[in-house]
Design a protein around this motif. Structure first.
Motif, PDB file in Angstrom:
ATOM      1  N   PHE A  29       8.003  40.275  59.886  1.00 23.18           N
ATOM      2  CA  PHE A  29       6.847  40.383  58.997  1.00 23.18           C
ATOM      3  C   PHE A  29       7.223  39.973  57.572  1.00 23.18           C
ATOM      4  CE2 PHE A  29       5.782  43.111  62.516  1.00 23.18           C
ATOM      5  CZ  PHE A  29       4.424  42.916  62.690  1.00 23.18           C
ATOM      6  N   LEU A  30       8.387  40.404  57.128  1.00 18.22           N
ATOM      7  CA  LEU A  30       8.837  40.062  55.781  1.00 18.22           C
ATOM      8  C   LEU A  30       9.168  38.584  55.684  1.00 18.22           C
ATOM      9  CD1 LEU A  30       9.795  41.086  52.937  1.00 18.22           C
ATOM     10  CD2 LEU A  30      12.068  41.197  53.936  1.00 18.22           C
ATOM     11  N   VAL A  31       9.882  38.058  56.659  1.00 22.62           N
ATOM     12  CA  VAL A  31      10.305  36.655  56.606  1.00 22.62           C
ATOM     13  C   VAL A  31       9.092  35.733  56.598  1.00 22.62           C
ATOM     14  CG1 VAL A  31      11.552  34.843  57.836  1.00 22.62           C
ATOM     15  CG2 VAL A  31      12.514  37.135  57.702  1.00 22.62           C
ATOM     16  N   ILE A  32       8.114  36.010  57.431  1.00 24.25           N
ATOM     17  CA  ILE A  32       6.922  35.163  57.494  1.00 24.25           C
ATOM     18  C   ILE A  32       6.157  35.209  56.178  1.00 24.25           C
ATOM     19  CG2 ILE A  32       4.665  34.927  58.596  1.00 24.25           C
ATOM     20  CD1 ILE A  32       5.986  35.823  61.198  1.00 24.25           C
ATOM     21  N   ALA A  33       6.003  36.405  55.598  1.00 29.24           N
ATOM     22  CA  ALA A  33       5.266  36.532  54.341  1.00 29.24           C
ATOM     23  C   ALA A  33       5.992  35.819  53.201  1.00 29.24           C
ATOM     24  CB  ALA A  33       5.063  38.008  54.007  1.00 29.24           C
TER      25      ALA A  33
ATOM     26  N   ARG B   5      13.053  24.657  63.006  1.00 28.79           N
ATOM     27  CA  ARG B   5      11.973  25.086  63.902  1.00 28.79           C
ATOM     28  C   ARG B   5      12.493  26.075  64.940  1.00 28.79           C
ATOM     29  NH1 ARG B   5       8.467  19.553  65.178  1.00 28.79           N
ATOM     30  NH2 ARG B   5       7.793  19.174  63.013  1.00 28.79           N
ATOM     31  N   LEU B   6      13.680  25.800  65.454  1.00 26.57           N
ATOM     32  CA  LEU B   6      14.269  26.718  66.422  1.00 26.57           C
ATOM     33  C   LEU B   6      14.590  28.052  65.765  1.00 26.57           C
ATOM     34  CD1 LEU B   6      15.460  27.367  69.191  1.00 26.57           C
ATOM     35  CD2 LEU B   6      17.596  26.279  68.442  1.00 26.57           C
ATOM     36  N   VAL B   7      15.140  27.999  64.545  1.00 26.81           N
ATOM     37  CA  VAL B   7      15.457  29.236  63.823  1.00 26.81           C
ATOM     38  C   VAL B   7      14.185  30.032  63.557  1.00 26.81           C
ATOM     39  CG1 VAL B   7      16.391  30.182  61.676  1.00 26.81           C
ATOM     40  CG2 VAL B   7      17.522  28.237  62.781  1.00 26.81           C
ATOM     41  N   ARG B   8      13.119  29.352  63.146  1.00 23.05           N
ATOM     42  CA  ARG B   8      11.850  30.038  62.886  1.00 23.05           C
ATOM     43  C   ARG B   8      11.316  30.682  64.161  1.00 23.05           C
ATOM     44  NH1 ARG B   8       9.532  26.119  60.928  1.00 23.05           N
ATOM     45  NH2 ARG B   8       9.968  26.510  58.728  1.00 23.05           N
TER      46      ARG B   8
ATOM     47  N   THR C 181      10.719  34.842  64.912  1.00 19.86           N
ATOM     48  CA  THR C 181       9.449  35.443  65.310  1.00 19.86           C
ATOM     49  C   THR C 181       9.477  36.083  66.693  1.00 19.86           C
ATOM     50  OG1 THR C 181       8.702  33.284  66.122  1.00 19.86           O
ATOM     51  CG2 THR C 181       8.113  33.875  63.861  1.00 19.86           C
ATOM     52  N   VAL C 182      10.570  35.940  67.420  1.00 24.13           N
ATOM     53  CA  VAL C 182      10.646  36.526  68.765  1.00 24.13           C
ATOM     54  C   VAL C 182      10.379  38.035  68.757  1.00 24.13           C
ATOM     55  CG1 VAL C 182      12.272  37.092  70.625  1.00 24.13           C
ATOM     56  CG2 VAL C 182      12.042  34.751  69.857  1.00 24.13           C
ATOM     57  N   PRO C 183      10.945  38.836  67.833  1.00 24.56           N
ATOM     58  CA  PRO C 183      10.656  40.281  67.861  1.00 24.56           C
ATOM     59  C   PRO C 183       9.188  40.637  67.720  1.00 24.56           C
ATOM     60  CG  PRO C 183      12.583  39.846  66.496  1.00 24.56           C
ATOM     61  CD  PRO C 183      11.987  38.513  66.838  1.00 24.56           C
ATOM     62  N   LEU C 184       8.359  39.699  67.218  1.00 25.66           N
ATOM     63  CA  LEU C 184       6.933  39.977  67.109  1.00 25.66           C
ATOM     64  C   LEU C 184       6.268  40.082  68.473  1.00 25.66           C
ATOM     65  CD1 LEU C 184       5.858  37.617  64.175  1.00 25.66           C
ATOM     66  CD2 LEU C 184       6.127  40.088  64.100  1.00 25.66           C
TER      67      LEU C 184
END
Length: 274
Positions: A159-163, A98-101, A105-108
């Motif tokens: 964007f890529l990692v989330i998709a 969860r921390l890694v996720r 997403t911080v750069p978003l």
């Protein structure tokens, strides 16, 4: 007759419920106008008569070529690093996922200029990694084309990692389990089974990643500067042209608008129909 009236009344109830309240319709129309009118203004004010001439100017062509090159290289870097990262988040039992996720997403939500400053502190000549790169290999990333690629990859990789992570979670893990039961190793199962299953998600993430890299401005100008032919991408060229030639800025903006529309059209089955 009473039964017919009752039936007709029941049929009218859903129609009444489907009517949009005026209190919601007016703000919705204003919101739509707020989003569409700026784009319409861009199209209306475009110098269509001189458009071909302005698009073929050396500065515009150089910025377009550099943008396409760096966005493609940044997407390749994101695929190389982001797909394994997404697999770790979706499939592994790594503690603290969860921390890694959250960190991914911080750069978003991070202001791009802040991201550029952070990149300077890490990859600058006196940065945590940049000083070692300069002393060991003579490599300096800031204010270079490679620096543009790094900046674009930093802001576009989420964007890529989330998709890809979403595609991995939606994929049926039983196929991978069947491959493992037949004697396939983890790498073979990933390459022969998992990747084909999540290929649409990877493609969609790569397209979004490429589009985000193409439109990156803040981190690029902070970390790589704005040097024509070397680090001046299309968004930076728009910013510079806005101070000197409004028509040139509009033309370059139109190019980016067309690219955005093409991206949406390519992903219509994944985003628009949803």
């Amino acid at each position: 007759m009473r039964a017919r009236a009752t039936g007709a009344g029941r049929r009218r109830v859903p129609e009444a419920l489907r009517r949009t309240p005026l209190a919601l319709l007016l703000p919705a129309l204003l919101g739509l106008a707020f989003l569409v009118l700026p784009l319409a203004g861009l199209l209306i004010r475009a110098p269509w008569a001189t458009l071909p001439q302005r698009l073929t100017e050396p500065g515009a062509l150089a910025a377009l070529r550099l943008s396409l090159l760096t966005a493609t290289l940044a997407t390749g870097l994101c695929l190389l690093l982001g797909v394994p990262l997404a697999w770790v988040l979706a499939r592994s039992g790594l503690p603290g996922r969860r921390l890694v996720r959250a960190l991914v997403t911080v750069p978003l939500v991070l202001p791009p200029v802040v991201g550029g400053v952070a990149l300077l502190l890490v990859f600058g000549r006196r940065g945590l990694v940049g000083e070692w790169l300069d002393a060991t290999f003579g490599v300096s990333l800031p204010f270079t084309t490679a620096g543009v690629v790094v900046a674009e990859a930093f802001v576009a990789m989420p964007f890529l990692v989330i998709a890809v992570e979403g595609a991995l979670r939606a994929a049926d893990a039983r196929f991978e389990e069947a491959a493992a039961a037949l004697g396939a190793g983890r790498w073979t199962a990933f390459r022969r089974v998992t990747l084909p299953l999540i290929a649409p998600g990877v493609a969609a993430g790569a397209v979004l990643c490429w589009a985000r890299a193409l439109g990156e401005f803040g981190a690029t100008i902070t970390f790589a500067g704005n040097f024509p032919g070397r680090t001046q991408t299309m968004p930076l060229a728009v910013y510079l042209a806005l101070e000197q030639d409004l028509d040139a800025a509009i033309v370059l903006s139109l190019v980016l608008l067309v690219v955005s529309v093409v991206i949406l059209a390519a992903l219509r089955d994944r985003w628009l129909t949803a």
